[in-house]
Write a protein that holds these residues in place. Structure first.
Motif, PDB file in Angstrom:
ATOM      1  N   LEU A   1       0.837  -1.198   0.000  1.00 58.35           N
ATOM      2  CA  LEU A   1       0.000   0.000   0.000  1.00 58.35           C
ATOM      3  C   LEU A   1       0.873   1.249   0.000  1.00 58.35           C
ATOM      4  O   LEU A   1       0.499   2.261  -0.573  1.00 58.35           O
ATOM      5  CB  LEU A   1      -0.911   0.013   1.219  1.00 58.35           C
ATOM      6  CG  LEU A   1      -1.907  -1.140   1.302  1.00 58.35           C
ATOM      7  CD1 LEU A   1      -2.658  -1.097   2.622  1.00 58.35           C
ATOM      8  CD2 LEU A   1      -2.873  -1.088   0.129  1.00 58.35           C
ATOM      9  N   ALA A   2       2.029   1.168   0.664  1.00 61.41           N
ATOM     10  CA  ALA A   2       2.933   2.318   0.716  1.00 61.41           C
ATOM     11  C   ALA A   2       4.331   1.865   1.087  1.00 61.41           C
ATOM     12  O   ALA A   2       4.501   0.959   1.903  1.00 61.41           O
ATOM     13  CB  ALA A   2       2.447   3.333   1.742  1.00 61.41           C
ATOM     14  N   VAL A   3       5.306   2.490   0.475  1.00 63.51           N
ATOM     15  CA  VAL A   3       6.707   2.366   0.874  1.00 63.51           C
ATOM     16  C   VAL A   3       7.251   3.783   0.885  1.00 63.51           C
ATOM     17  O   VAL A   3       7.263   4.450  -0.147  1.00 63.51           O
ATOM     18  CB  VAL A   3       7.540   1.494  -0.087  1.00 63.51           C
ATOM     19  CG1 VAL A   3       8.997   1.462   0.352  1.00 63.51           C
ATOM     20  CG2 VAL A   3       6.990   0.097  -0.175  1.00 63.51           C
ATOM     21  N   GLU A   4       7.634   4.246   2.057  1.00 61.55           N
ATOM     22  CA  GLU A   4       8.105   5.619   2.224  1.00 61.55           C
ATOM     23  C   GLU A   4       9.532   5.594   2.740  1.00 61.55           C
ATOM     24  O   GLU A   4       9.852   4.834   3.659  1.00 61.55           O
ATOM     25  CB  GLU A   4       7.224   6.372   3.227  1.00 61.55           C
ATOM     26  CG  GLU A   4       5.755   6.415   2.865  1.00 61.55           C
ATOM     27  CD  GLU A   4       5.444   7.391   1.746  1.00 61.55           C
ATOM     28  OE1 GLU A   4       6.288   8.249   1.454  1.00 61.55           O
ATOM     29  OE2 GLU A   4       4.347   7.291   1.176  1.00 61.55           O
ATOM     30  N   ALA A   5      10.391   6.426   2.168  1.00 55.26           N
ATOM     31  CA  ALA A   5      11.792   6.502   2.601  1.00 55.26           C
ATOM     32  C   ALA A   5      12.081   7.884   3.155  1.00 55.26           C
ATOM     33  O   ALA A   5      11.486   8.871   2.722  1.00 55.26           O
ATOM     34  CB  ALA A   5      12.711   6.201   1.428  1.00 55.26           C
ATOM     35  N   PHE A   6      13.004   7.947   4.099  1.00 57.81           N
ATOM     36  CA  PHE A   6      13.453   9.209   4.660  1.00 57.81           C
ATOM     37  C   PHE A   6      14.902   9.013   5.103  1.00 57.81           C
ATOM     38  O   PHE A   6      15.281   7.935   5.547  1.00 57.81           O
ATOM     39  CB  PHE A   6      12.593   9.673   5.837  1.00 57.81           C
ATOM     40  CG  PHE A   6      11.808   8.580   6.504  1.00 57.81           C
ATOM     41  CD1 PHE A   6      10.542   8.255   6.054  1.00 57.81           C
ATOM     42  CD2 PHE A   6      12.333   7.875   7.564  1.00 57.81           C
ATOM     43  CE1 PHE A   6       9.817   7.243   6.670  1.00 57.81           C
ATOM     44  CE2 PHE A   6      11.615   6.865   8.185  1.00 57.81           C
ATOM     45  CZ  PHE A   6      10.355   6.554   7.726  1.00 57.81           C
ATOM     46  N   GLU A   7      15.709  10.066   4.949  1.00 59.31           N
ATOM     47  CA  GLU A   7      17.117   9.909   5.291  1.00 59.31           C
ATOM     48  C   GLU A   7      17.747  11.205   5.769  1.00 59.31           C
ATOM     49  O   GLU A   7      17.231  12.292   5.533  1.00 59.31           O
ATOM     50  CB  GLU A   7      17.899   9.353   4.103  1.00 59.31           C
ATOM     51  CG  GLU A   7      17.946  10.221   2.867  1.00 59.31           C
ATOM     52  CD  GLU A   7      18.638   9.525   1.715  1.00 59.31           C
ATOM     53  OE1 GLU A   7      19.765   9.026   1.890  1.00 59.31           O
ATOM     54  OE2 GLU A   7      18.033   9.479   0.630  1.00 59.31           O
ATOM     55  N   SER A   8      18.853  11.011   6.446  1.00 58.50           N
ATOM     56  CA  SER A   8      19.704  12.124   6.855  1.00 58.50           C
ATOM     57  C   SER A   8      21.127  11.726   6.472  1.00 58.50           C
ATOM     58  O   SER A   8      21.336  10.683   5.846  1.00 58.50           O
ATOM     59  CB  SER A   8      19.590  12.353   8.370  1.00 58.50           C
ATOM     60  OG  SER A   8      20.150  11.257   9.068  1.00 58.50           O
ATOM     61  N   ASP A   9      22.089  12.512   6.860  1.00 51.38           N
ATOM     62  CA  ASP A   9      23.479  12.170   6.559  1.00 51.38           C
ATOM     63  C   ASP A   9      23.921  10.899   7.273  1.00 51.38           C
ATOM     64  O   ASP A   9      24.747  10.151   6.776  1.00 51.38           O
ATOM     65  CB  ASP A   9      24.415  13.315   6.955  1.00 51.38           C
ATOM     66  CG  ASP A   9      24.227  14.535   6.070  1.00 51.38           C
ATOM     67  OD1 ASP A   9      23.713  14.369   4.935  1.00 51.38           O
ATOM     68  OD2 ASP A   9      24.580  15.642   6.506  1.00 51.38           O
TER      69      ASP A   9
END
Length: 179
Positions: free
Chosen positions: A115-123
């Motif tokens: 239904l959803a694949v969400e990515a988030f990142e930092s250094d």
């Protein structure tokens, strides 16, 4: 004096019930699947930025933060089975993957019934959240940070809380260097 007419009382009570249900619906009590998934993503993403969690659980190869409601059921190399409120959470870690690894994320995007694949990142870290449909009221929720992922079955009422709690655990993992 007029006779009591139960038909009017029934109509009045039905009208009140409809007004209450409409108020709950408009007030957000009945949230859409998409809205809940978005709130869960925000909870996971904000939990990924929490860096000062106390490492309150030590196992053979891992130290981590566990919420008070969660306990370790079993521990084997690279896998930890956790339980909270009679629900199981499976934690998997790959000691060879860095915190910026996207391996688990790439694998999650290939699953069925997504239904959803969400990515988030930092250094410092790459995180993601995946939601898949199991049936009408049950969802598979997976969160990951680098080489650590955690999976459980959840419903719409618990998804946001689960996503935040799971990401805190996943992000807190510290692997021991003695193997």
């Amino acid at each position: 004096m007029k006779a009591f007419n139960p038909k009017w009382l029934l109509m009045f009570l039905i009208g009140i019930a409809v007004i209450i249900l409409l108020g709950l619906f408009v007030g957000g009590f009945f949230k859409s699947e998409e809205a809940v998934i978005q709130e869960a993503k925000q909870a996971a993403e904000s939990s990924l930025s929490v860096d000062d969690l106390p490492l309150n659980t030590e196992l053979e190869n891992v130290s981590m933060y566990l919420p008070d409601s969660m306990e370790v059921v079993s521990n084997s190399p690279n896998n930890i089975l956790l339980e909270s409120d009679e629900r199981q959470f499976i934690l998997f870690y790959n000691p060879f993957e860095k915190k910026t690894s996207k391996t688990f994320y790439q694998s999650a995007k290939e699953d069925q019934n997504i239904l959803a694949v969400e990515a988030f990142e930092s250094d410092e870290v790459f995180g993601y959240m995946k939601v898949s449909s199991i049936d009408d009221d049950t969802y598979e929720l997976q969160v990951g940070a680098g080489g650590v992922k955690m999976t459980t079955e959840t419903d719409l009422n618990a998804m946001e809380e689960d996503a935040g709690k799971m990401m805190k655990v996943v992000h807190s993992i510290v692997l021991s260097t003695s193997n």
